[in-house]
Scaffold this active site. Structure first.
Site, PDB file in Angstrom:
ATOM      1  N   TYR A   9      17.075 -20.433  12.450  1.00  0.00           N
ATOM      2  CA  TYR A   9      16.673 -19.547  11.357  1.00  0.00           C
ATOM      3  C   TYR A   9      17.693 -19.635  10.223  1.00  0.00           C
ATOM      4  CZ  TYR A   9      14.298 -15.534   9.286  1.00  0.00           C
ATOM      5  OH  TYR A   9      13.559 -14.712   8.462  1.00  0.00           O
ATOM      6  N   TYR A  57       9.216 -20.189   3.570  1.00  0.00           N
ATOM      7  CA  TYR A  57       9.678 -18.961   4.210  1.00  0.00           C
ATOM      8  C   TYR A  57       8.462 -18.209   4.715  1.00  0.00           C
ATOM      9  CZ  TYR A  57      11.843 -14.364   4.801  1.00  0.00           C
ATOM     10  OH  TYR A  57      12.289 -13.174   5.318  1.00  0.00           O
TER      11      TYR A  57
END
Length: 391
Positions: A293, A343
């Site tokens: 991440y 995203y």
């Protein structure tokens, strides 16, 4: 003990095109969600009517009741949402889906995240309705980059991290995105000089250290190994998956600012990491590729350390040695990641993990058999280990 035939695997993946937030479009967020689910069902060779569960995170707005009617689902048996916002739940929704199919609560569960900031709101802006932001705004912290930068600035101070070392993360992600036609940054190369000339957002983060703000959706379908045998999608086996976080760690914008020094900069993932490797029956050296991440570049450094790929404070040297690059010992974010693909609160990292163990990534790691996927290093966090073969 779960019967091996009942162990969970991912049999379908689907994505919409990703685009910068605010792009003029007539498509709704709900439409994007449905398209991603339909693509995942097509990939799996599964009729939409057979889907009987949904699992999502980060307050996804596409509620199962609407999806059930729209997609023509015969029976809804699971409607699951991971508490909290942000990307900490990116693998926790998979965990809920895995639990459901393994205990018989559902047969085919969709893991979903759809995001349309152009039609809703930008996550990178200040929102007066947010309790966390009301608490932080008197201190001048109006957006996620400033809040995240404070913690990582401490890491930079402790370990004397150089800006060229920090640059290695966005440069590696961008190089991968340049090979991925679905990445927002597909045709936009990035070099060190351009990175260093990028405007400072919140020290030490420049603009290229901050994730994209995009619209799009992705989905996965989870079922058992036994049912997967009747489908066309090559299964990605869930060797282990979990959610949670180490104690003494809070959440929100100031989640770690009262934490003891030994965990202040590292994050709350060490316990989760140890449990995952033990359950999967693999070692760190067995991991061929990782999707980490990367809402901000610094989280890659702390995650590498929390998951034990290098010692605390050693991620700068580890990255400097080329380990995370294509051809390195642990290539990361092979689709471009949140920094350069899109995203979608981290679910696109999970989709890329499936592609790697299937052998179909645009930046495919040769003979990749084991892929680690992590969510945001917050509480609760989550992660999974995927395999091309069952354990």
């Amino acid at each position: 003990m779960v019967n091996n035939n009942n162990r969970a695997c991912i049999v379908g993946i689907g994505e919409t095109p990703y685009r910068r937030w605010g792009t003029v479009t007539e498509e709704s967020e709900f439409s994007l969600a449905c398209k991603a689910i339909m693509a995942a069902a097509e990939d799996a060779g599964l009729p939409l009517s057979e889907i009987d569960g949904f699992a999502a995170h980060s307050d996804d707005r596409n509620d199962p009741a609407r999806l059930e009617v729209t997609l023509g689902i015969k029976q809804l048996r699971l409607a699951s949402m991971v508490w909290g916002g942000g990307g900490g739940g990116a693998c926790a929704s998979l965990s809920n889906a895995v639990a459901a199919v393994e205990n018989g609560s559902a047969n085919y569960v969709v893991v979903l995240r759809a995001l349309c900031q152009g039609q809703q709101f930008r996550y990178g802006q200040f929102h007066e309705w947010s309790a966390h932001q009301k608490f932080s705004s008197p201190y001048g912290l109006f957006s996620p980059p400033g809040q995240a930068a404070m913690t990582f600035r401490r890491y930079v101070h402790l370990y004397q991290l150089e800006e060229e070392q920090l640059a290695r993360v966005p440069l590696a992600c961008r190089a991968n995105a340049n090979r991925n036609p679905n990445a927002v940054m597909y045709n936009k190369p990035l070099d060190l000089e351009t990175y260093l000339n990028g405007r400072m957002i919140a020290e030490p983060y420049r603009v290229y250290d901050c994730c994209l703000e995009t619209d799009g959706a992705c989905a996965l379908i989870v079922t058992t190994r036994e049912r997967a045998a009747d489908l066309k999608g090559k299964p990605a086996h869930v060797l282990s998956v979990g959610q949670g976080g180490d104690g003494r760690w809070g959440t929100g914008n100031f989640g770690n600012y009262n934490m003891p020094d030994d965990i202040f900069s590292l994050g709350p993932q060490r316990g989760l990491a140890n449990e995952l490797f033990a359950k999967a029956g693999v070692n760190r050296d067995d991991v061929d590729v990782a999707q980490i991440y990367d809402a901000f570049s610094g989280s890659v450094f702390t995650t590498l350390e929390a998951f034990g790929f290098c010692g605390e404070g050693e991620a700068g040297a580890y990255i400097d040695d080329g380990n995370i690059d294509a051809g390195g010992s642990l290539p990361i974010n092979t689709s471009g990641g949140l920094l350069s693909e899109a995203y979608v609160h981290g679910l696109n990292l999970l989709v890329e993990g499936v592609k790697q163990v299937r052998g179909i990534s645009t930046s495919q790691v040769k003979d990749a058999k084991v892929c680690l996927v992590t969510a945001a290093p917050v509480t609760p966090s989550s992660a999974t280990i995927l395999g091309s073969e069952p354990n």
